[in-house]
Structure formats: structure tokens, C-alpha cells
Scaffold this motif. Sequence first.
Motif, PDB file in Angstrom:
ATOM      1  N   UNK A  90      -3.787  -2.798  -9.152  1.00 31.98           N
ATOM      2  CA  UNK A  90      -2.413  -2.736  -9.656  1.00 31.98           C
ATOM      3  C   UNK A  90      -1.412  -2.836  -8.509  1.00 31.98           C
ATOM      4  N   UNK A  91      -1.647  -2.096  -7.439  1.00 33.28           N
ATOM      5  CA  UNK A  91      -0.761  -2.166  -6.273  1.00 33.28           C
ATOM      6  C   UNK A  91      -0.759  -3.579  -5.707  1.00 33.28           C
ATOM      7  N   UNK A  92      -1.937  -4.183  -5.595  1.00 38.16           N
ATOM      8  CA  UNK A  92      -2.036  -5.552  -5.076  1.00 38.16           C
ATOM      9  C   UNK A  92      -1.299  -6.533  -5.980  1.00 38.16           C
ATOM     10  N   UNK A  93      -1.399  -6.342  -7.287  1.00 36.05           N
ATOM     11  CA  UNK A  93      -0.706  -7.214  -8.253  1.00 36.05           C
ATOM     12  C   UNK A  93       0.796  -7.207  -7.987  1.00 36.05           C
ATOM     13  N   UNK A  94       1.376  -6.023  -7.829  1.00 33.83           N
ATOM     14  CA  UNK A  94       2.817  -5.941  -7.615  1.00 33.83           C
ATOM     15  C   UNK A  94       3.219  -6.474  -6.244  1.00 33.83           C
ATOM     16  N   UNK A 139      -6.320   5.626   3.663  1.00 30.37           N
ATOM     17  CA  UNK A 139      -7.382   5.127   4.524  1.00 30.37           C
ATOM     18  C   UNK A 139      -7.915   3.765   4.115  1.00 30.37           C
ATOM     19  N   UNK A 140      -7.389   3.193   3.060  1.00 28.96           N
ATOM     20  CA  UNK A 140      -7.732   1.809   2.704  1.00 28.96           C
ATOM     21  C   UNK A 140      -6.922   0.898   3.615  1.00 28.96           C
ATOM     22  N   UNK A 141      -7.573   0.048   4.384  1.00 32.38           N
ATOM     23  CA  UNK A 141      -6.889  -0.765   5.383  1.00 32.38           C
ATOM     24  C   UNK A 141      -5.742  -1.556   4.772  1.00 32.38           C
ATOM     25  N   UNK A 142      -5.976  -2.195   3.650  1.00 33.66           N
ATOM     26  CA  UNK A 142      -4.945  -3.008   3.005  1.00 33.66           C
ATOM     27  C   UNK A 142      -3.709  -2.170   2.676  1.00 33.66           C
ATOM     28  N   UNK A 143      -3.914  -0.964   2.184  1.00 32.83           N
ATOM     29  CA  UNK A 143      -2.789  -0.096   1.833  1.00 32.83           C
ATOM     30  C   UNK A 143      -2.145   0.495   3.075  1.00 32.83           C
ATOM     31  N   UNK A 144      -2.946   0.829   4.072  1.00 28.46           N
ATOM     32  CA  UNK A 144      -2.393   1.349   5.320  1.00 28.46           C
ATOM     33  C   UNK A 144      -1.438   0.344   5.950  1.00 28.46           C
ATOM     34  N   UNK A 145      -1.761  -0.934   5.857  1.00 29.39           N
ATOM     35  CA  UNK A 145      -0.891  -1.966   6.406  1.00 29.39           C
ATOM     36  C   UNK A 145       0.400  -2.077   5.607  1.00 29.39           C
ATOM     37  N   UNK A 146       0.312  -1.930   4.293  1.00 31.77           N
ATOM     38  CA  UNK A 146       1.523  -1.975   3.466  1.00 31.77           C
ATOM     39  C   UNK A 146       2.413  -0.757   3.733  1.00 31.77           C
ATOM     40  N   UNK A 147       1.783   0.383   4.011  1.00 30.48           N
ATOM     41  CA  UNK A 147       2.551   1.579   4.358  1.00 30.48           C
ATOM     42  C   UNK A 147       3.222   1.386   5.717  1.00 30.48           C
TER      43      UNK A 147
END
Length: 335
Positions: A90-94, A139-147
Motif C-alpha cells: 500500500x505504501x509503495x502504491x501511493x 528497518x525495511x530498506x525501501x521504507x528507510x530510504x523514503x523516511x
Amino acid sequence: MASPPDPAALTNTHIPHNPNIIEPYLQDALNTSSSSAHPAHLINPTSRTSHPINAPNAITTYPTLKLNTRNQILLFPGSFNPPHQGHLATIRYFHERRDQLAIVAMFIFADPSDIIGTKEKIWGDIILPQSLRNQMFAEVLELAQLIEGRWLHLLVGDMEGHINVLRDTTDLIADAGWDVNLVGFLGGDKLSIESPPHLPPGGLRAWGPVDEFLIMNARRPVDFYDPGPDASPHNLLGCTEWKRGKLKVEHEQSVGALWLCRALTVPGEPVIQFRASKRSASNGISSTKIRRIMSEAPDEELYGQLKDKVLSVELLLEWLKIYRKTKMMEDEGAL
């Protein structure tokens, strides 16, 4: 349309510079809330992440507020007990559609543990600490980068504090001359054709002062819409009739047809946006199924059953090992 606001003209706030990004407005709102009993704050990616944040594909520029559009600040709250691949999708979709949807920032708010305890859910005895749920996201790399790139934020606080910070942030941005909306995202199971939105499962009154709500069927089906040629959503109790919104053809293909109504039974009669896609891409992962595995699977099978479902599964297993040992000792003591 007016030119971007001049920082020198911001005489009624403490916002210092860069008024075309949300960070100074957000920081001003957080500083104001720090005097409350349960001040809200943000969580940054943790040092336990096994990959560097500044990886080759990491975001290096902050999202900017746009002229000639209504900038959307999206709030995605939930139990996240535990965070799983469906939440990540869901986060990736947005994020992939942030330009079409004009989403300048997205905030995740994991419900406090005591709030989760008040909800009657199947296999709901296991409640992960709020701090652990946030860490599993970070700790999810993809989310850490978005943060790190300031598009995604993990907001911590109580139920009232987090919405007050976002409301204050949005108001500061609007006072500076930008067109901005605070939008609450509803999962596909949060509105039902069987009940008006002020009652569960919607319960929109509990959200507080958001400007609009957004719900979609791209990730999870909704019971008030059956995809098909020329299909339209069924009207919801306590709402105005759905009206078709206008979108560019290419945007409609990406984010679904836009339908709008107003929730008449909710204070302020907020707008509900429904983005109707031709199909739902749900992967079938649910928190309920995961919690059943957490409750019933033998220790040696937990990793195999959870690794493709849960975010940061190693963190969950560390906590679950201690939880099971503690529960076993409590059960033996009760005999």
C-alpha cells in the motif's frame, strides 16, 4: 496563482526558511506539541538496518509543495499488529503514484497498544508494542530510504496528539499560502455499505479534524463497488450520492476513476474520495492470518511461515520468543 510564499512574510510562525517543503512547518508543529502530556515525535530509521541508507537509489531531495495543485498530506493509521507485506504494498502504491495523487508526504501512525487492546479481533491476544511495530517498518530498506527522503514519516504519540500535530502542520502550510489538504486513508474494510460512516467499521468521527478521506479498491476490495464496465459505487448510508470527479485520462488509468461524496453524519461533513480501479491486487495477506500463525505455529516453523508475510521478520521472532517464554512461565505459575 500567486508566487511561492516569501519566508520573510511568515510573521506569525517560527518557520525559518525553505517554505516549499513541509519539514519546517512540521517541526514547528512538533515543537508546539512538546509541552503536552503525550507529545508526538517522529521516528528515524534505526542503525540496525543491514543496508546503508544512502544506497545508490536512495532519495536525495525532499518532496516540495506544488503550485497550481492541492497538495495532499496522507495519514495512514492502523493497528499494524504486525506490519506485513500488504502494508508495504500500500505504501509503495501511493509512493509510485505520488505525482498523480499530489501526495507530498505520507504519515504512518501505529495505534498505541492499549487502543488495540480495546478492539475485538480474531487472534487478538498477541499485541506487539508500538515501538516494535514502528521499528519493523523503519528497518525495511525501501521504507528507510523514503523516511530519509522525508516523503514517509513514522509518527508516534497518543490518538489525539498525532492528529493535532498533523492538523497544526497543515494549517501552518495553508497560512503560508499553499493549497493543502490533510487526508485520512481508509483501508478497504473501513467503510461498509451496511453502516453509516460515523459508526464502525468506518468510525470517521474518531479521526478528528481531517479535511477529506480517501478509500480505494486497488489493494483490497470494498463492498460498495463491483468493478465492471461503466460501474458506479453504491451509495453509503448517511452520505450524499456519489458524484463522478474529473481526472485526466492517464491519471484515471493509474489511480482509478474518481468518485466523491460527503459524510453527512460526521462533523464538518468531510468529503470521501473513492478511487475505483478495475481490479484489486490484494495478495491475500492479513494480520488475522499472521496472528494465528504467531499463536499456533511451533517455534521451529515460525520463520518459514512468516518470512514472506511479515516485515522485518527477525525482529518479530526475537520478540515472540521472549513473549512465548514469559507466557509459559505465567501459565505454569497459575497452575
